[in-house]
Scaffold this active site. Sequence first.
Site, PDB file in Angstrom:
ATOM      1  N   THR A 317       1.160  -1.334   0.081  1.00  0.00           N
ATOM      2  CA  THR A 317      -0.178   0.273   0.303  1.00  0.00           C
ATOM      3  C   THR A 317       0.586   0.554   0.197  1.00  0.00           C
ATOM      4  O   THR A 317       2.072   0.711   0.257  1.00  0.00           O
ATOM      5  CB  THR A 317      -0.864   0.149   0.987  1.00  0.00           C
ATOM      6  OG1 THR A 317      -1.365   1.381   0.962  1.00  0.00           O
ATOM      7  CG2 THR A 317      -0.067  -0.712   2.527  1.00  0.00           C
ATOM      8  N   ASP A 318       0.885   2.587  -0.967  1.00  0.00           N
ATOM      9  CA  ASP A 318       1.322   3.399  -0.490  1.00  0.00           C
ATOM     10  C   ASP A 318       0.859   4.238   1.191  1.00  0.00           C
ATOM     11  O   ASP A 318       0.023   4.099   1.687  1.00  0.00           O
ATOM     12  CB  ASP A 318       0.356   4.437  -1.617  1.00  0.00           C
ATOM     13  CG  ASP A 318       0.317   4.375  -2.941  1.00  0.00           C
ATOM     14  OD1 ASP A 318       1.729   4.080  -3.817  1.00  0.00           O
ATOM     15  OD2 ASP A 318      -0.481   5.216  -3.655  1.00  0.00           O
ATOM     16  N   LYS A 319       1.476   4.887   1.023  1.00  0.00           N
ATOM     17  CA  LYS A 319       1.930   5.517   2.758  1.00  0.00           C
ATOM     18  C   LYS A 319       0.702   6.895   2.405  1.00  0.00           C
ATOM     19  O   LYS A 319       0.177   7.044   2.755  1.00  0.00           O
ATOM     20  CB  LYS A 319       3.133   6.524   2.778  1.00  0.00           C
ATOM     21  CG  LYS A 319       3.238   6.803   3.886  1.00  0.00           C
ATOM     22  CD  LYS A 319       4.402   7.612   4.069  1.00  0.00           C
ATOM     23  CE  LYS A 319       5.466   9.005   3.744  1.00  0.00           C
ATOM     24  NZ  LYS A 319       3.814  10.005   3.300  1.00  0.00           N
ATOM     25  N   THR A 560      -1.829  -1.061  -4.825  1.00  0.00           N
ATOM     26  CA  THR A 560      -2.321  -0.124  -4.986  1.00  0.00           C
ATOM     27  C   THR A 560      -0.896   0.875  -5.253  1.00  0.00           C
ATOM     28  O   THR A 560       0.330   1.018  -5.996  1.00  0.00           O
ATOM     29  CB  THR A 560      -2.141   1.245  -3.138  1.00  0.00           C
ATOM     30  OG1 THR A 560      -1.349   1.733  -2.848  1.00  0.00           O
ATOM     31  CG2 THR A 560      -3.154   0.052  -2.011  1.00  0.00           C
TER      32      THR A 560
END
Length: 815
Positions: A317-319, A560
């Site tokens: 997942t993106d931050k 993502t």
Amino acid sequence: MERQVIGTDEARGMAVDDLYRVLSSRRDGLSGSEAGDRIRKYGYNEIPEKEESAVKKFLHYFWGPIAWMVEAALVISAVIGRWEDFAIILLLLLVNAVVGFWQERQAGNAIAMLKKRLALEARVLRDGRWQTIAARDLVPGDIVRVRYGDVVPADIKLVEGDFLSADESALTGESMPVEKHVSDIAYSGSTVKQGEMTALVVATGEKTFFGRTARLAGEAATVSHFRKAVVRIGDYLIVLAVALVTVVFIVSIIRQESLLETLQFALVLVVAAIPAAMPAVLSITMAVGATALARKEAIVSRLVAIEEMAGVDVLCTDKTGTITENRLTLADVVPFEGFGKDDVLLAALLASREEDRDPIDVAIIESEEAQDLKERLSAFTVTGFKPFDAVIKRTEATVRGGDGREFSVAKGAPQVILALAGERKDLRERVDRLSETFAKKGYRMLGVARSDAPNTWVYAGVLGLHDPPRDDSAATIKTAADMGLDVKMVTGDHTAIAREVAREVGLRTEITTADAFVKESDPKAAEIVEEAAGFAEVFPEHKYRIVSLLQSRGHIVGMTGDGVNDAPALKKADVGIAVAGATDAAKSAAAIVLTKPGLSVIIDAIKESRMIFQRMSHYVTYRIAETIRVLFFITLSILIFGFFPITALMIVLLALLNDIPIMTIAWDNVLYSRSPERWKMREILTLSTIIGFVGVVSSFTLLAIAQGPFNLPLDVIRSLVFLKLAVAGHLTVFVARTRGPFWSVRPAPVLLGAVIVTQTVATLITVYGFIITPIGWPLAVFIWVYALVWALVITDPIKVYAYRLIDRGSIPFVR
């Protein structure tokens, strides 16, 4: 000046001067009423999809690949004069056609609604202001703006700006981006890889370059792991049914029984055993799940992604915007020698463009400090602007001051600005120290430079931007861990920032960089990637390899992304997820598009997909058990006792009563699994076989009671067996739908209601003798009590015990 109406061919052939003349005459763009008139005259900017007529779809279900066997039985019924059979079989065909057609229509409507929510948008100049509208509402003559990450919404002629780099591979097959300048045509469907320009719409819909050569494709016929498994089960049931019925047919011929009657019986028995409702159950369950996800702000662009998502065990997942709020705020300004804080901030403001709504630009423009500089800012005019792109990693503006002097400003990654200003050792050390200090605070650092002479840049200072974690991120990540998900943060930010954010939200802090695996061999790199808690300082192209390496270790990966360069990784992942605010290119590549920021939306989507998997697993368990129960009972009765326990007409009625309510399993109440789902074929076959053969024993026990103590006539026995098979069949649904006791999860009202209605119909038919021999209420009540005892008191505890043995590993061949 009166606005000119431009024809498509005329606009394509216009010279640059003519374009500017038209553009200047339309400096306010089309008015809303003008655009509305053109839409009413020419239609929306859409290419209609080729669609089968409703009649053709209906006939597909009435005369399809499985239905032909029912039609053969229908013809044989007419030939031998069994008109009651003929009427009921005809009714079965009609009901199957209506139900199949209706289910497909419902699923199609749900998907159409979701596709509308995923429709492309365009920035257009209307009524004197820039606004965002659906791309389908564009008309020739509109002025639009396209930039990095956009999918070009129509055929447009570029009229203002430096350049665009467009990926036209989807249209021409050419893999390299094509550079375009003023007066060039950018084609609908291509993706902007670099640059930003203003353009004039010259063609829409079917009149575009793409529209003239192809219609929009429907949903890709991607077959998921789950769907393949279900199809294999369907094939297994068909082969089993055909094999057993062939034996029955051969034995009947040897016994010199009526060939036509035996053939009719054999055909309808095969039809009863074949999971004809499976495609409809699959499609409606997927559509119901997609609609449920849409209510949770997750739009499904490919239905198979719902099935795949149930098995995701690693979520990359993106931050920014997923774990954090994606609400950058200006936290600090540090000027370098020769500049003050206001000088640094003013340069950053001039290198920002409000209309693009870039998050970094917005954070700078809307900061409190920037408001104090508004009066000073008004003295400057931006004469040229280079937007951010993934190659140069900075924005740059040419500015004219109030005294007429020109200078340039730039903002971007600190190391990029350092290279621009000349990498002096003392300056580099100061930037590195500040970078570490900011990162430990969780700040993102931005460099700012100024040039008063060509190719002579001075590092003015740095900005600290803060993006705090979302309030729900820590709790959501804990929930994900409880669900067996390994959440790995993937970010382009500094490693120290990633570690600080990971610490705040409860993720492991063993963050690595792309350098740790990028030059390693695949086996070693895969081991590093699998063990890492997350990745920092990665570029979009690294995401693709991360996904590939994790898949090589047997993981089902969710990834993502939001940028155009994330598209390859989103396509490579088992489930590509475009986060809220993603570019059109990322949305096009992803299987699921989020319309609300945050990790909780993804976790909700995984929960929903696991519940869908559970419903399908329950249906398959029921379907196999039911086929075994009916097929083996009838076949053994004929082979051993020379006795047809039910008639062909009763089999048709049974199939009719079974298929209608089983559709409602798409809405059943289920509990999502606490671990990623896998298709446990051996487990399901074992459970189904146990349940099915318990049903066979139950049916033979009833047969013995009917022939012995009750001493019933043959016709009454057949009616009794019919009601038992009908009632016990739907009670099998309640046994198969839970892993624990049948009462552990309450069935959905729609499923319970459908079972009650169909079994009431079956009971009334049997009691009062509609087209079969009546048995009366006393025997009907006996059958209900008998079926309830066998299903809920005997079969259900056996199922629970079998699951315990499987969970303990006491049945080795199931593993």
